[in-house]
Design an enzyme around this catalytic site. Sequence first.
Site, PDB file in Angstrom:
ATOM      1  N   GLN A  35     -18.970  10.641  16.167  1.00 36.27           N
ATOM      2  CA  GLN A  35     -19.386  11.434  15.001  1.00 36.27           C
ATOM      3  C   GLN A  35     -19.152  12.913  15.291  1.00 36.27           C
ATOM      4  O   GLN A  35     -19.892  13.514  16.067  1.00 36.27           O
ATOM      5  CB  GLN A  35     -20.879  11.162  14.748  1.00 36.27           C
TER       6      GLN A  35
ATOM      7  N   SER B 291     -21.562  18.182  14.444  1.00 35.20           N
ATOM      8  CA  SER B 291     -22.137  19.430  14.959  1.00 35.20           C
ATOM      9  C   SER B 291     -21.074  20.347  15.556  1.00 35.20           C
ATOM     10  O   SER B 291     -20.088  19.881  16.152  1.00 35.20           O
ATOM     11  CB  SER B 291     -23.165  19.138  16.050  1.00 35.20           C
TER      12      SER B 291
ATOM     13  N   SER C 262     -21.326  12.469  20.942  1.00 35.20           N
ATOM     14  CA  SER C 262     -21.646  11.365  21.855  1.00 35.20           C
ATOM     15  C   SER C 262     -20.447  10.417  21.952  1.00 35.20           C
ATOM     16  O   SER C 262     -19.827  10.089  20.940  1.00 35.20           O
ATOM     17  CB  SER C 262     -22.852  10.579  21.344  1.00 35.20           C
TER      18      SER C 262
ATOM     19  N   GLU D 109     -27.989   7.118   9.866  1.00 40.96           N
ATOM     20  CA  GLU D 109     -28.346   7.447  11.251  1.00 40.96           C
ATOM     21  C   GLU D 109     -29.866   7.500  11.392  1.00 40.96           C
ATOM     22  O   GLU D 109     -30.426   7.004  12.363  1.00 40.96           O
ATOM     23  CB  GLU D 109     -27.720   8.798  11.642  1.00 40.96           C
TER      24      GLU D 109
END
Length: 392
Positions: free
Chosen positions: A123, A126, A158, A241
């Site tokens: 993902q 950020s 991640s 999420e």
Amino acid sequence: MDLSYAPQEERFRAELRAWLQQNPPGPEPEQMGEWVAYGKAWQRRLYDAGWCGIAWPQAYGGRGATLIEQVIFQEEMARARTPMLINLAGLTMGGPVLITHGTEEQKRRYLKNILSAEEIWCQGFSEPNAGSDLAALKTRAVLDGDDFIVNGQKVWTSFARYADWCMLLVRTDPDAPKHKGITFLLADMHSPGVTVRPLRQISGDEDFNEVFFEEVRVPRRNVIGQINGGWEIAITTLMHERATLTFSRQLQSRVALTDLLAFTRNWRRYGRRASDDPIVRQQLAQAVIESEVIKYTAYRSLTKTLRGGVPGPEGSIEKLFWSEMYQRILETALAIEGPYAQLLKGSAHVPDEGRWPHLMLYSRGRTIAAGSSEIQRNIVAERVLGLPRGGK
Ligand SMILES: Cc1cc2nc3c(=O)[nH]c(=O)nc-3n(C[C@H](O)[C@H](O)[C@H](O)COP(=O)(O)OP(=O)(O)OC[C@H]3O[C@@H](n4cnc5c(N)ncnc54)[C@H](O)[C@@H]3O)c2cc1C
């Protein structure tokens, strides 16, 4: 909210439980590279046996069962203490988002490979200056023929090191209001111009990464939803999420609590078992109460999803309460261990193989990931309780 299971759901549970008994995943390797191969092989075994994508349509490799059976699957996996599924981002966010917003061609191209772990997803939301204020993101994508050219940086991504595809939020219209000029792209992590640098966490693990995009070409057909319509897709992703992922995490924290109860019965301090200490007993009772609270909160949020199709902002209540509750459980564990809590995995005389300090350090990120506790409180205040926006 109906908390009983229908006979076919109980049959599903029994069949899965028997399969898990006959097909245990085996011990998890410590070393990350080995863990990736192990995680892919385990998810592939589940997929081959029809246990991946329980509620996903059969046409895309799923089982075509109900959301309740999906929940039973998560309960049984927690009960059997199986490892976290490696393609977590694809299973809990990417797949559900594609099922809701993807084209037929995209669903056929990606969904099966998410389930079989042939392709791992990450993902890319950020950025160094866009976390809580995600819409401030600056990674640019400019159309050049049939491709977007992407330049920018993501952070805290991640599993990016092992990922094949990235759910990438990019700015495609810098002149539009900040929520309106964002597009949701699927970027191939093996494209020229993608650089991944691991970041070491306080726990010593290296799950996080910085990802740099320099002149990376992403085909226009990899847009999910509309160009400049990515904010809506990002919100669907975050709701999954917060609600879907938290559902399985609260089940895992119940397992941790069960283990902590067992530990306190064996661990002796001040000449008696820790579980005989009235203060410890009170803390453990509180943890059990909170664990029940999150269970029913999670079921309530699930009921809403069953009725409405996608999780709503109430998932923030679940995420907020679970992540803070989990830290309280682990703080109790560390308080019980006393000075021994300073010993990490591998040290001599370390209790419970250093599990509790490691989990505690890891859990610090849980109140930040998927939106910090402050952000969840703002969402609950504004979008669930309908209170006026703060600071205005
Ligand atoms: C374990 C973990 C895994 C992650 N995985 C991923 C991933 O795979 N992909 C990805 O894209 N990101 C990932 N993240 C990043 C995560 O989404 C961000 O860290 C998070 O959104 C917070 O952003 P930030 O770190 O920039 O903090 P900031 O936004 O800079 O916040 C700093 C502090 O200010 C507070 N704050 C900020 N704005 C407000 C406000 N309006 N009101 C009140 N308080 C405020 C915050 O609560 C926080 O305490 C992960 C993070 C963690 C910890």
